[in-house]
Design a protein around this motif. Structure first.
Motif, PDB file in Angstrom:
ATOM      1  N   GLU A  32       0.822  -1.219   0.000  1.00 34.91           N
ATOM      2  CA  GLU A  32       0.000   0.000   0.000  1.00 34.91           C
ATOM      3  C   GLU A  32       0.850   1.261   0.000  1.00 34.91           C
ATOM      4  O   GLU A  32       0.441   2.291  -0.536  1.00 34.91           O
ATOM      5  N   ASP A  33       2.051   1.202   0.600  1.00 34.07           N
ATOM      6  CA  ASP A  33       2.922   2.379   0.634  1.00 34.07           C
ATOM      7  C   ASP A  33       3.716   2.549  -0.667  1.00 34.07           C
ATOM      8  O   ASP A  33       4.526   3.459  -0.792  1.00 34.07           O
ATOM      9  N   GLY A  34       3.491   1.659  -1.652  1.00 31.48           N
ATOM     10  CA  GLY A  34       4.149   1.763  -2.947  1.00 31.48           C
ATOM     11  C   GLY A  34       5.447   0.994  -3.062  1.00 31.48           C
ATOM     12  O   GLY A  34       5.990   0.860  -4.148  1.00 31.48           O
ATOM     13  N   ALA A  35       5.955   0.492  -1.954  1.00 27.24           N
ATOM     14  CA  ALA A  35       7.203  -0.271  -1.993  1.00 27.24           C
ATOM     15  C   ALA A  35       6.965  -1.651  -2.590  1.00 27.24           C
ATOM     16  O   ALA A  35       5.941  -2.279  -2.342  1.00 27.24           O
ATOM     17  N   GLU A  36       7.918  -2.096  -3.390  1.00 25.18           N
ATOM     18  CA  GLU A  36       7.803  -3.421  -3.985  1.00 25.18           C
ATOM     19  C   GLU A  36       8.081  -4.493  -2.936  1.00 25.18           C
ATOM     20  O   GLU A  36       8.973  -4.343  -2.111  1.00 25.18           O
ATOM     21  N   THR A  37       7.301  -5.549  -2.969  1.00 20.21           N
ATOM     22  CA  THR A  37       7.532  -6.672  -2.072  1.00 20.21           C
ATOM     23  C   THR A  37       7.521  -7.967  -2.880  1.00 20.21           C
ATOM     24  O   THR A  37       6.715  -8.131  -3.793  1.00 20.21           O
ATOM     25  N   GLU A  38       8.437  -8.818  -2.566  1.00 15.90           N
ATOM     26  CA  GLU A  38       8.563 -10.089  -3.268  1.00 15.90           C
ATOM     27  C   GLU A  38       7.585 -11.089  -2.662  1.00 15.90           C
ATOM     28  O   GLU A  38       7.553 -11.278  -1.451  1.00 15.90           O
ATOM     29  N   LEU A  39       6.775 -11.719  -3.513  1.00 16.89           N
ATOM     30  CA  LEU A  39       5.828 -12.726  -3.040  1.00 16.89           C
ATOM     31  C   LEU A  39       6.431 -14.118  -3.071  1.00 16.89           C
ATOM     32  O   LEU A  39       6.222 -14.918  -2.162  1.00 16.89           O
ATOM     33  N   PHE A  40       7.150 -14.422  -4.161  1.00 14.11           N
ATOM     34  CA  PHE A  40       7.666 -15.778  -4.322  1.00 14.11           C
ATOM     35  C   PHE A  40       8.772 -15.797  -5.365  1.00 14.11           C
ATOM     36  O   PHE A  40       8.692 -15.090  -6.368  1.00 14.11           O
ATOM     37  N   VAL A  41       9.776 -16.628  -5.128  1.00 14.67           N
ATOM     38  CA  VAL A  41      10.805 -16.907  -6.113  1.00 14.67           C
ATOM     39  C   VAL A  41      10.811 -18.422  -6.298  1.00 14.67           C
ATOM     40  O   VAL A  41      10.965 -19.167  -5.338  1.00 14.67           O
ATOM     41  N   SER A  42      10.635 -18.867  -7.522  1.00 13.25           N
ATOM     42  CA  SER A  42      10.386 -20.278  -7.790  1.00 13.25           C
ATOM     43  C   SER A  42      11.587 -21.199  -7.638  1.00 13.25           C
ATOM     44  O   SER A  42      11.408 -22.379  -7.383  1.00 13.25           O
ATOM     45  N   GLY A  43      12.771 -20.708  -7.855  1.00 14.04           N
ATOM     46  CA  GLY A  43      13.888 -21.627  -8.020  1.00 14.04           C
ATOM     47  C   GLY A  43      13.857 -22.151  -9.452  1.00 14.04           C
ATOM     48  O   GLY A  43      12.992 -21.772 -10.245  1.00 14.04           O
ATOM     49  N   ASP A  44      14.776 -23.022  -9.795  1.00  6.89           N
ATOM     50  CA  ASP A  44      14.832 -23.544 -11.162  1.00  6.89           C
ATOM     51  C   ASP A  44      13.629 -24.437 -11.433  1.00  6.89           C
ATOM     52  O   ASP A  44      13.320 -25.339 -10.662  1.00  6.89           O
ATOM     53  N   LEU A  45      12.950 -24.160 -12.561  1.00  9.21           N
ATOM     54  CA  LEU A  45      11.754 -24.915 -12.934  1.00  9.21           C
ATOM     55  C   LEU A  45      12.058 -25.980 -13.985  1.00  9.21           C
ATOM     56  O   LEU A  45      11.550 -27.090 -13.906  1.00  9.21           O
ATOM     57  N   ALA A  46      12.860 -25.626 -14.979  1.00  6.29           N
ATOM     58  CA  ALA A  46      13.204 -26.549 -16.071  1.00  6.29           C
ATOM     59  C   ALA A  46      14.295 -25.923 -16.923  1.00  6.29           C
ATOM     60  O   ALA A  46      14.457 -24.702 -16.922  1.00  6.29           O
ATOM     61  N   GLY A  47      15.012 -26.751 -17.661  1.00 10.08           N
ATOM     62  CA  GLY A  47      16.065 -26.268 -18.545  1.00 10.08           C
ATOM     63  C   GLY A  47      15.613 -26.299 -19.998  1.00 10.08           C
ATOM     64  O   GLY A  47      14.905 -27.221 -20.421  1.00 10.08           O
ATOM     65  N   PHE A  48      16.045 -25.299 -20.778  1.00 13.13           N
ATOM     66  CA  PHE A  48      15.659 -25.171 -22.187  1.00 13.13           C
ATOM     67  C   PHE A  48      16.869 -24.783 -23.017  1.00 13.13           C
ATOM     68  O   PHE A  48      17.757 -24.084 -22.541  1.00 13.13           O
ATOM     69  N   ASP A  49      16.850 -25.200 -24.267  1.00 15.94           N
ATOM     70  CA  ASP A  49      17.905 -24.807 -25.195  1.00 15.94           C
ATOM     71  C   ASP A  49      17.733 -23.367 -25.655  1.00 15.94           C
ATOM     72  O   ASP A  49      18.704 -22.678 -25.932  1.00 15.94           O
ATOM     73  N   ARG A  50      16.479 -22.919 -25.729  1.00 22.59           N
ATOM     74  CA  ARG A  50      16.186 -21.570 -26.216  1.00 22.59           C
ATOM     75  C   ARG A  50      15.687 -20.681 -25.085  1.00 22.59           C
ATOM     76  O   ARG A  50      14.856 -21.073 -24.267  1.00 22.59           O
ATOM     77  N   ARG A  51      16.195 -19.447 -25.074  1.00 25.69           N
ATOM     78  CA  ARG A  51      15.844 -18.469 -24.047  1.00 25.69           C
ATOM     79  C   ARG A  51      14.340 -18.157 -24.056  1.00 25.69           C
ATOM     80  O   ARG A  51      13.710 -18.094 -23.009  1.00 25.69           O
ATOM     81  N   ASP A  52      13.769 -17.970 -25.245  1.00 24.84           N
ATOM     82  CA  ASP A  52      12.351 -17.610 -25.327  1.00 24.84           C
ATOM     83  C   ASP A  52      11.448 -18.721 -24.790  1.00 24.84           C
ATOM     84  O   ASP A  52      10.403 -18.445 -24.212  1.00 24.84           O
ATOM     85  N   GLU A  53      11.861 -19.976 -24.938  1.00 23.06           N
ATOM     86  CA  GLU A  53      11.080 -21.080 -24.385  1.00 23.06           C
ATOM     87  C   GLU A  53      11.127 -21.072 -22.861  1.00 23.06           C
ATOM     88  O   GLU A  53      10.124 -21.344 -22.199  1.00 23.06           O
ATOM     89  N   ALA A  54      12.283 -20.756 -22.297  1.00 22.94           N
ATOM     90  CA  ALA A  54      12.413 -20.676 -20.844  1.00 22.94           C
ATOM     91  C   ALA A  54      11.548 -19.551 -20.288  1.00 22.94           C
ATOM     92  O   ALA A  54      10.882 -19.711 -19.265  1.00 22.94           O
ATOM     93  N   ILE A  55      11.531 -18.419 -20.978  1.00 25.72           N
ATOM     94  CA  ILE A  55      10.718 -17.278 -20.538  1.00 25.72           C
ATOM     95  C   ILE A  55       9.234 -17.623 -20.589  1.00 25.72           C
ATOM     96  O   ILE A  55       8.491 -17.379 -19.639  1.00 25.72           O
ATOM     97  N   ALA A  56       8.790 -18.209 -21.689  1.00 19.55           N
ATOM     98  CA  ALA A  56       7.377 -18.574 -21.830  1.00 19.55           C
ATOM     99  C   ALA A  56       6.959 -19.579 -20.758  1.00 19.55           C
ATOM    100  O   ALA A  56       5.883 -19.454 -20.158  1.00 19.55           O
ATOM    101  N   PHE A  57       7.805 -20.563 -20.500  1.00 22.90           N
ATOM    102  CA  PHE A  57       7.500 -21.569 -19.476  1.00 22.90           C
ATOM    103  C   PHE A  57       7.367 -20.910 -18.102  1.00 22.90           C
ATOM    104  O   PHE A  57       6.420 -21.182 -17.363  1.00 22.90           O
ATOM    105  N   ALA A  58       8.312 -20.037 -17.758  1.00 18.60           N
ATOM    106  CA  ALA A  58       8.283 -19.373 -16.450  1.00 18.60           C
ATOM    107  C   ALA A  58       7.063 -18.466 -16.302  1.00 18.60           C
ATOM    108  O   ALA A  58       6.439 -18.425 -15.241  1.00 18.60           O
ATOM    109  N   LYS A  59       6.704 -17.741 -17.364  1.00 16.23           N
ATOM    110  CA  LYS A  59       5.510 -16.879 -17.313  1.00 16.23           C
ATOM    111  C   LYS A  59       4.255 -17.704 -17.070  1.00 16.23           C
ATOM    112  O   LYS A  59       3.426 -17.360 -16.223  1.00 16.23           O
TER     113      LYS A  59
END
Length: 71
Positions: A32-59
């Motif tokens: 509420e005061d505008g400060a950013e707060t972290e809710l969760f950090v997943s850790g490693d989810l999976a490995g990919f050869d392509r960067r865009d695939e890793a981004i899409a999977f994480a999203k």
């Protein structure tokens, strides 16, 4: 019902390890005061050869995580 994700930020930036892009997600929001707060950090989810695939999977993973908890 569709989750309104505009109150949350998803950072799906992968890290490079052993020749792969490791998908992971950092989910944050603003307090509420505008400060950013972290809710969760997943850790490693999976490995990919392509960067865009890793981004899409994480999203997608992060959107599902938010839906389960706040949907």
């Amino acid at each position: 019902m569709q989750l309104n994700t505009c109150n949350f930020r998803i950072d799906p930036t992968p890290r490079r390890a052993d020749g792969e892009y490791m998908a992971h997600a950092r989910i944050s929001t603003n307090r509420e005061d505008g400060a950013e707060t972290e809710l969760f950090v997943s850790g490693d989810l999976a490995g990919f050869d392509r960067r865009d695939e890793a981004i899409a999977f994480a999203k997608n993973w992060a959107q599902e995580w938010l839906q389960v908890r706040f949907g």
